[in-house]
Design an enzyme around this catalytic site. Structure first.
Site, PDB file in Angstrom:
ATOM      1  N   ASP A  11       0.869  -1.183   0.000  1.00 62.06           N
ATOM      2  CA  ASP A  11       0.000   0.000   0.000  1.00 62.06           C
ATOM      3  C   ASP A  11       0.904   1.231   0.000  1.00 62.06           C
ATOM      4  O   ASP A  11       1.724   1.405   0.904  1.00 62.06           O
ATOM      5  CB  ASP A  11      -0.899  -0.007   1.240  1.00 62.06           C
ATOM      6  CG  ASP A  11      -2.056   0.974   1.126  1.00 62.06           C
ATOM      7  OD1 ASP A  11      -2.142   1.671   0.102  1.00 62.06           O
ATOM      8  OD2 ASP A  11      -2.865   1.029   2.062  1.00 62.06           O
ATOM      9  N   ASP A 105      -3.106   2.402  -5.881  1.00 61.97           N
ATOM     10  CA  ASP A 105      -1.967   2.441  -4.961  1.00 61.97           C
ATOM     11  C   ASP A 105      -1.889   1.236  -4.037  1.00 61.97           C
ATOM     12  O   ASP A 105      -1.181   1.276  -3.024  1.00 61.97           O
ATOM     13  CB  ASP A 105      -2.034   3.721  -4.110  1.00 61.97           C
ATOM     14  CG  ASP A 105      -3.277   3.782  -3.235  1.00 61.97           C
ATOM     15  OD1 ASP A 105      -4.251   3.062  -3.544  1.00 61.97           O
ATOM     16  OD2 ASP A 105      -3.274   4.538  -2.251  1.00 61.97           O
ATOM     17  N   GLU A 106      -2.550   0.143  -4.399  1.00 63.44           N
ATOM     18  CA  GLU A 106      -2.647  -0.983  -3.468  1.00 63.44           C
ATOM     19  C   GLU A 106      -2.796  -2.275  -4.255  1.00 63.44           C
ATOM     20  O   GLU A 106      -3.531  -2.334  -5.242  1.00 63.44           O
ATOM     21  CB  GLU A 106      -3.859  -0.766  -2.559  1.00 63.44           C
ATOM     22  CG  GLU A 106      -4.088  -1.802  -1.512  1.00 63.44           C
ATOM     23  CD  GLU A 106      -5.362  -1.518  -0.711  1.00 63.44           C
ATOM     24  OE1 GLU A 106      -5.613  -2.254   0.255  1.00 63.44           O
ATOM     25  OE2 GLU A 106      -6.113  -0.571  -1.065  1.00 63.44           O
TER      26      GLU A 106
END
Length: 476
Positions: A11, A105-106
């Site tokens: 993350d 983003d993960e």
């Protein structure tokens, strides 16, 4: 459940805000909040410097401004976020062919599929170092034998850390955590559990499966009991199928003019098609969402005869759906989406029917009559300079908008590679020498990334691994 911590959850740390800090030297180490800036705006991401003041994602922007009045408040720049996300996801694919992106983003990564079952920590350290070298940004990583525990571990690792959950230590990690830690436990479920005296994960386990089934139903109760014991057999699934693509806007003031509603529907339809084409998809079902002045929310949809990514088709269909909704009292929010996605398109049936009419002069029965053309955008919207926008000036070069108002716009002239904050200049909003520009290439950001959280340092490849804790944390 695996016998080794080979499922990785990565993350990016405060992603949107961190990108802005990397791009704007004057904001490094300072509180930054990214999101909708209008009176009804919502925080998308807050930097760690802003979180110290209580600002967090999904908070009303007006509340955030009261908590952190001196923070920099910026609109999102999704183009640069997607560019950096592609770099990060490419690095993850080098570690394993089996990755499951959850957002820009993960992602989950199955390290066994990449042949790294022997030393997952080294892979995690290498990934974090590679991401920092390529983007100037930091990422937090959790390693565990399941997706549930890997995600919880990455949250504990924030910011800029690595947490490893060794097999056999799952209960020691989970037991003291609040029930909201577990997936599927939202406010309503948490309230049901609270009324039964269940506040922690350990208390879920002690309650027993039968009591949870009585409280929450068979599927939810049994699943929650298993998760509380750390049992999660979900595999990492590559290329999760996206069911729909949509965009929406909340307006600072309610829209009461139907011509303005049509204009906003057109604008949202264009944005939706851009995202659709960017994903290489097409869709059969057009959906319109309308939230009215009284917060009542209506959705209308229409399924086409074939998948399309034609902006004219999506626009005309969305217009027709919006026209069927009573908006006389005012509209707070509008959205346009496309569902029933496919990897191919077929010739636009509406355009084909209209071209047949033009060629052969047939009856127009069955062909939707075009709605009146949308009005041009209001001047104040068309010329609006929003904080965070990239600009270029013919004399002063590249910069970004710090703020605007009363016919003036303030620009800070700096680029990502600058070591010090740039100069500030103010111009009339209609200055012909000033124009919007695209963000600078990512390469310009590699030299100077945003600072880490106070008191942190970068983890090197050779950093030792604590082995004596149930959930070992590598301090950044």
């Amino acid at each position: 459940m695996r016998s080794a911590p080979t499922i990785l959850h990565l993350d990016m740390d405060a992603f949107f805000a961190a990108v802005e800090q990397a791009s704007k030297p004057s904001l490094r180490g300072k509180p930054v909040v990214v999101g909708g800036l209008g009176p009804r705006g919502v925080v998308s991401t807050a930097s760690y410097e802003a979180r110290v003041h209580g600002v967090h994602s999904a908070m009303a922007m007006a509340h955030a401004r009261r908590l952190a009045p001196h923070a920099a408040y910026l609109v999102p720049r999704f183009g640069i976020y997607r560019q950096i996300s592609e770099i990060v996801m490419a690095l993850l694919r080098e570690a394993s062919p089996l990755i499951e992106p959850l957002s820009v983003d993960e992602a989950f990564v199955d390290l066994e599929a990449g042949g790294h079952a022997g030393d997952p920590r080294a892979v995690a350290r290498g990934l974090r170092a590679d991401i920092r070298a390529a983007t100037g940004l930091t990422a937090s990583v959790g390693l565990a034998g399941s997706k549930l525990l890997a995600k919880i571990a990455s949250e504990k690792a924030k910011p800029d850390g690595l947490v490893v959950v060794e097999p056999g230590t799952e209960r020691a990690l989970l037991d003291p955590m609040p029930v909201r830690t577990l997936p599927g436990v939202g406010p309503a479920t948490a309230e049901h559990l609270r009324r039964a005296g269940i506040l922690t994960v350990a208390e879920i386990s002690r309650a027993g499966e039968g009591e949870l089934v009585r409280l929450l139903g068979k599927a939810h109760g049994a699943g929650l009991h298993a998760m509380a014991a750390g049992v999660d057999n979900r595999p990492v699934v590559a290329d999760r199928d996206v069911k729909s693509i949509s965009v929406e806007d909340t307006f600072d003031t309610d829209l009461t003019d139907r011509a303005h509603v049509r204009y906003e529907i057109d604008r949202l339809a264009e944005r939706c098609v851009q995202r659709l084409r960017g994903a290489g998809r097409s869709g059969r079902t057009v959906v319109v969402k309308v939230r009215r002045y009284d917060f009542s929310t209506l959705t209308r949809s229409e399924t086409l005869r074939a998948p399309t990514d034609d902006p004219a088709v999506v626009r005309e269909t969305a217009r027709r759906l919006a026209e069927a909704v009573d908006t006389t009292g005012g509209v707070r929010l509008l959205g346009v989406g496309v569902a029933g996605l496919a990897d191919f398109t077929q010739e636009d049936l509406f355009a084909h029917a209209e071209s047949e009419l033009a060629l052969h002069g047939g009856s127009d029965q069955g062909v939707p009559e075009p709605l009146p053309s949308s009005p041009p955008p209001a001047p104040e919207r068309a010329n609006r300079w929003l904080p965070g926008h990239d600009v270029v000036h013919e004399v002063h070069g590249a910069g970004w908008v710090q703020g605007s108002g009363v016919g003036r716009v303030t620009v800070r002239f700096e680029v990502p590679s600058d070591s010090r904050p740039g100069r500030v200049r103010t111009f009339p909003v209609d200055d012909p020498a000033l124009s919007r520009s695209d963000p600078l290439p990512l390469a310009a950001q590699r030299e100077h990334g945003p600072p880490g959280a106070p008191g942190t340092r970068h983890v090197s490849e050779a950093a030792p691994d604590p082995q004596d804790a149930p959930a070992a944390r590598e301090t950044p």
